[in-house]
Design a protein around this motif. Structure first.
Motif, PDB file in Angstrom:
ATOM      1  N   LEU A  61      -4.566  43.068  82.824  1.00 15.48           N
ATOM      2  CA  LEU A  61      -3.723  42.110  83.523  1.00 15.48           C
ATOM      3  C   LEU A  61      -3.467  42.554  84.953  1.00 15.48           C
ATOM      4  O   LEU A  61      -3.499  41.752  85.891  1.00 15.48           O
ATOM      5  CB  LEU A  61      -2.397  41.930  82.780  1.00 15.48           C
ATOM      6  CG  LEU A  61      -1.411  40.927  83.388  1.00 15.48           C
ATOM      7  CD1 LEU A  61      -2.038  39.544  83.452  1.00 15.48           C
ATOM      8  CD2 LEU A  61      -0.133  40.886  82.574  1.00 15.48           C
ATOM      9  N   ALA A  62      -3.210  43.854  85.131  1.00 21.89           N
ATOM     10  CA  ALA A  62      -2.959  44.361  86.481  1.00 21.89           C
ATOM     11  C   ALA A  62      -4.184  44.161  87.368  1.00 21.89           C
ATOM     12  O   ALA A  62      -4.076  43.741  88.519  1.00 21.89           O
ATOM     13  CB  ALA A  62      -2.577  45.841  86.414  1.00 21.89           C
ATOM     14  N   ILE A  97      -4.533  41.789  90.782  1.00 16.54           N
ATOM     15  CA  ILE A  97      -5.005  42.281  92.081  1.00 16.54           C
ATOM     16  C   ILE A  97      -6.174  41.433  92.573  1.00 16.54           C
ATOM     17  O   ILE A  97      -6.237  41.052  93.746  1.00 16.54           O
ATOM     18  CB  ILE A  97      -5.423  43.753  91.974  1.00 16.54           C
ATOM     19  CG1 ILE A  97      -4.181  44.618  91.641  1.00 16.54           C
ATOM     20  CG2 ILE A  97      -6.069  44.242  93.252  1.00 16.54           C
ATOM     21  CD1 ILE A  97      -4.536  46.002  91.167  1.00 16.54           C
ATOM     22  N   ALA A  98      -7.081  41.099  91.665  1.00 15.91           N
ATOM     23  CA  ALA A  98      -8.238  40.297  92.057  1.00 15.91           C
ATOM     24  C   ALA A  98      -7.814  38.926  92.553  1.00 15.91           C
ATOM     25  O   ALA A  98      -8.314  38.420  93.559  1.00 15.91           O
ATOM     26  CB  ALA A  98      -9.203  40.158  90.877  1.00 15.91           C
ATOM     27  N   LEU A  99      -6.860  38.299  91.860  1.00 12.84           N
ATOM     28  CA  LEU A  99      -6.394  36.980  92.268  1.00 12.84           C
ATOM     29  C   LEU A  99      -5.662  37.037  93.597  1.00 12.84           C
ATOM     30  O   LEU A  99      -5.732  36.120  94.412  1.00 12.84           O
ATOM     31  CB  LEU A  99      -5.462  36.406  91.184  1.00 12.84           C
ATOM     32  CG  LEU A  99      -6.151  35.951  89.901  1.00 12.84           C
ATOM     33  CD1 LEU A  99      -5.107  35.585  88.860  1.00 12.84           C
ATOM     34  CD2 LEU A  99      -7.056  34.752  90.180  1.00 12.84           C
ATOM     35  N   VAL A 112       9.875  48.357  95.182  1.00 16.34           N
ATOM     36  CA  VAL A 112       9.077  49.452  94.633  1.00 16.34           C
ATOM     37  C   VAL A 112       9.848  50.190  93.545  1.00 16.34           C
ATOM     38  O   VAL A 112       9.310  50.484  92.473  1.00 16.34           O
ATOM     39  CB  VAL A 112       8.651  50.428  95.760  1.00 16.34           C
ATOM     40  CG1 VAL A 112       7.995  51.678  95.177  1.00 16.34           C
ATOM     41  CG2 VAL A 112       7.691  49.737  96.725  1.00 16.34           C
ATOM     42  N   GLY A 113      11.107  50.484  93.796  1.00 16.46           N
ATOM     43  CA  GLY A 113      11.905  51.194  92.799  1.00 16.46           C
ATOM     44  C   GLY A 113      12.050  50.415  91.510  1.00 16.46           C
ATOM     45  O   GLY A 113      11.915  50.967  90.411  1.00 16.46           O
ATOM     46  N   PHE A 114      12.308  49.120  91.630  1.00 15.82           N
ATOM     47  CA  PHE A 114      12.437  48.278  90.434  1.00 15.82           C
ATOM     48  C   PHE A 114      11.126  48.210  89.666  1.00 15.82           C
ATOM     49  O   PHE A 114      11.113  48.304  88.435  1.00 15.82           O
ATOM     50  CB  PHE A 114      12.879  46.876  90.842  1.00 15.82           C
ATOM     51  CG  PHE A 114      12.866  45.886  89.710  1.00 15.82           C
ATOM     52  CD1 PHE A 114      13.855  45.919  88.733  1.00 15.82           C
ATOM     53  CD2 PHE A 114      11.868  44.928  89.616  1.00 15.82           C
ATOM     54  CE1 PHE A 114      13.834  45.013  87.675  1.00 15.82           C
ATOM     55  CE2 PHE A 114      11.854  44.018  88.575  1.00 15.82           C
ATOM     56  CZ  PHE A 114      12.836  44.056  87.597  1.00 15.82           C
ATOM     57  N   LEU A 117       2.978  46.962  87.495  1.00 17.30           N
ATOM     58  CA  LEU A 117       2.001  47.993  87.857  1.00 17.30           C
ATOM     59  C   LEU A 117       0.963  47.441  88.830  1.00 17.30           C
ATOM     60  O   LEU A 117       0.499  48.153  89.730  1.00 17.30           O
ATOM     61  CB  LEU A 117       1.318  48.536  86.599  1.00 17.30           C
ATOM     62  CG  LEU A 117       2.221  49.294  85.615  1.00 17.30           C
ATOM     63  CD1 LEU A 117       1.443  49.668  84.361  1.00 17.30           C
ATOM     64  CD2 LEU A 117       2.820  50.533  86.262  1.00 17.30           C
ATOM     65  N   GLY A 118       0.607  46.181  88.656  1.00 16.30           N
ATOM     66  CA  GLY A 118      -0.348  45.560  89.559  1.00 16.30           C
ATOM     67  C   GLY A 118       0.188  45.460  90.981  1.00 16.30           C
ATOM     68  O   GLY A 118      -0.533  45.709  91.946  1.00 16.30           O
ATOM     69  N   TRP A 119       1.473  45.115  91.099  1.00 11.32           N
ATOM     70  CA  TRP A 119       2.061  45.036  92.433  1.00 11.32           C
ATOM     71  C   TRP A 119       2.151  46.422  93.077  1.00 11.32           C
ATOM     72  O   TRP A 119       1.896  46.567  94.278  1.00 11.32           O
ATOM     73  CB  TRP A 119       3.437  44.379  92.373  1.00 11.32           C
ATOM     74  CG  TRP A 119       3.345  42.896  92.219  1.00 11.32           C
ATOM     75  CD1 TRP A 119       3.719  42.140  91.143  1.00 11.32           C
ATOM     76  CD2 TRP A 119       2.786  41.965  93.169  1.00 11.32           C
ATOM     77  NE1 TRP A 119       3.431  40.818  91.356  1.00 11.32           N
ATOM     78  CE2 TRP A 119       2.861  40.683  92.590  1.00 11.32           C
ATOM     79  CE3 TRP A 119       2.230  42.110  94.436  1.00 11.32           C
ATOM     80  CZ2 TRP A 119       2.404  39.544  93.246  1.00 11.32           C
ATOM     81  CZ3 TRP A 119       1.768  40.976  95.103  1.00 11.32           C
ATOM     82  CH2 TRP A 119       1.865  39.711  94.501  1.00 11.32           C
ATOM     83  N   LEU A 120       2.504  47.422  92.307  1.00  9.67           N
ATOM     84  CA  LEU A 120       2.542  48.778  92.867  1.00  9.67           C
ATOM     85  C   LEU A 120       1.166  49.177  93.400  1.00  9.67           C
ATOM     86  O   LEU A 120       1.047  49.767  94.482  1.00  9.67           O
ATOM     87  CB  LEU A 120       3.011  49.782  91.810  1.00  9.67           C
ATOM     88  CG  LEU A 120       4.499  49.747  91.462  1.00  9.67           C
ATOM     89  CD1 LEU A 120       4.783  50.637  90.252  1.00  9.67           C
ATOM     90  CD2 LEU A 120       5.345  50.192  92.656  1.00  9.67           C
ATOM     91  N   ASP A 121       0.134  48.856  92.647  1.00 16.61           N
ATOM     92  CA  ASP A 121      -1.217  49.188  93.077  1.00 16.61           C
ATOM     93  C   ASP A 121      -1.586  48.416  94.340  1.00 16.61           C
ATOM     94  O   ASP A 121      -2.172  48.962  95.277  1.00 16.61           O
ATOM     95  CB  ASP A 121      -2.203  48.887  91.947  1.00 16.61           C
ATOM     96  CG  ASP A 121      -3.603  49.388  92.263  1.00 16.61           C
ATOM     97  OD1 ASP A 121      -3.840  50.597  92.147  1.00 16.61           O
ATOM     98  OD2 ASP A 121      -4.454  48.557  92.639  1.00 16.61           O
ATOM     99  N   LEU A 122      -1.238  47.132  94.368  1.00 18.34           N
ATOM    100  CA  LEU A 122      -1.534  46.295  95.527  1.00 18.34           C
ATOM    101  C   LEU A 122      -0.835  46.820  96.774  1.00 18.34           C
ATOM    102  O   LEU A 122      -1.396  46.801  97.878  1.00 18.34           O
ATOM    103  CB  LEU A 122      -1.093  44.859  95.242  1.00 18.34           C
ATOM    104  CG  LEU A 122      -1.276  43.844  96.378  1.00 18.34           C
ATOM    105  CD1 LEU A 122      -2.760  43.633  96.671  1.00 18.34           C
ATOM    106  CD2 LEU A 122      -0.612  42.533  96.029  1.00 18.34           C
ATOM    107  N   TRP A 123       0.395  47.297  96.610  1.00 20.27           N
ATOM    108  CA  TRP A 123       1.166  47.813  97.747  1.00 20.27           C
ATOM    109  C   TRP A 123       0.752  49.232  98.142  1.00 20.27           C
ATOM    110  O   TRP A 123       1.250  49.768  99.124  1.00 20.27           O
ATOM    111  CB  TRP A 123       2.657  47.810  97.407  1.00 20.27           C
ATOM    112  CG  TRP A 123       3.231  46.453  97.161  1.00 20.27           C
ATOM    113  CD1 TRP A 123       2.807  45.269  97.681  1.00 20.27           C
ATOM    114  CD2 TRP A 123       4.349  46.144  96.317  1.00 20.27           C
ATOM    115  NE1 TRP A 123       3.586  44.243  97.211  1.00 20.27           N
ATOM    116  CE2 TRP A 123       4.537  44.745  96.382  1.00 20.27           C
ATOM    117  CE3 TRP A 123       5.203  46.907  95.523  1.00 20.27           C
ATOM    118  CZ2 TRP A 123       5.551  44.095  95.678  1.00 20.27           C
ATOM    119  CZ3 TRP A 123       6.209  46.274  94.828  1.00 20.27           C
ATOM    120  CH2 TRP A 123       6.379  44.876  94.899  1.00 20.27           C
TER     121      TRP A 123
END
Length: 218
Positions: free
Chosen positions: A21-22, A26-28, A56-58, A104-110
């Motif tokens: 899902l993560a 990221i791909a989308l 990020v903390g949340f 986790l996907g957003w953390l990776d994207l950021w």
């Protein structure tokens, strides 16, 4: 030992689903339609939230919080045949595993690591220090409580799960409420607000389920 064996494979599968899902998220996010020669230039992506931001903390803290909720739900699923409890556990597994994958996907994207050496919940002004008993944040079950859930069966397992998950949800809803009001990105504010609504609804449901079993949340 048998309970642990039953739990490990579903947890592994859930972890794989989270990763997929993560990656899909990221791909989308990076996907862009091809621009024609006459089309205006695409706007630049928004800057990633800062390392010390609420976003990020949340994302980090709620991913950990959700992981334990999923674990407890897998445990009780194998400790009771009650359809209402198993249905609730299934809903928590699916909802929170998917949300964890998004975080986790957003953390990776950021470009932010999924863990930090800092204390959890510092982003919301708390100074919680993990006690070393497995409860990494408020509301999380201790190692001893998880062992007790693994050892229980039937109604005892149901009541213990409902009590532990009620405490877990209350703390999770508090954390999500803080993110909904202080995060800088729409995606985190909206996700957190949805978490508050869904977890408060499940808290009310679990209170009814405990009463049906002649028990209370305490």
């Amino acid at each position: 030992m048998k309970a642990a064996a039953r739990t490990s494979r579903p947890l592994l599968l859930a972890g794989g689903a989270v990763l997929l899902l993560a990656l899909a998220l990221i791909a989308l996010t990076f996907a862009r339609p091809s621009a024609s020669a006459s089309a205006p230039a695409a706007s630049a992506p928004a800057a990633a939230p800062a390392e010390g931001s609420a976003d990020v903390g949340f994302a980090r803290d709620m991913a950990v919080h959700h992981q334990q909720a999923v674990e407890m739900s897998f445990i009780v699923r194998d400790r009771t045949s009650d359809e209402a409890v198993r249905r609730l556990a299934f809903d928590i597994i699916n909802t929170q595993a998917n949300q964890r994958g998004m975080l986790l996907g957003w953390l990776d994207l950021w470009g932010r690591p999924i863990s930090s050496p800092g204390a959890p919940m510092a982003w919301m002004g708390h100074s919680f220090t993990p006690r070393g008993d497995g409860a990494l944040m408020p509301g999380m079950a201790t190692d001893a409580e998880l062992d007790g859930l693994r050892a229980a069966e039937g109604r005892k397992a149901e009541v213990l799960f409902l009590r532990l998950m009620t405490v877990h949800h209350k703390a999770g809803a508090d954390m999500a409420s803080a993110a909904a009001s202080s995060a800088g990105t729409d995606v985190i504010r909206n996700l957190a607000a949805g978490m508050v609504r869904s977890q408060q609804s499940e808290i009310a449901l679990m209170a009814d389920m405990l009463r049906e079993r002649g028990a209370s949340a305490s």
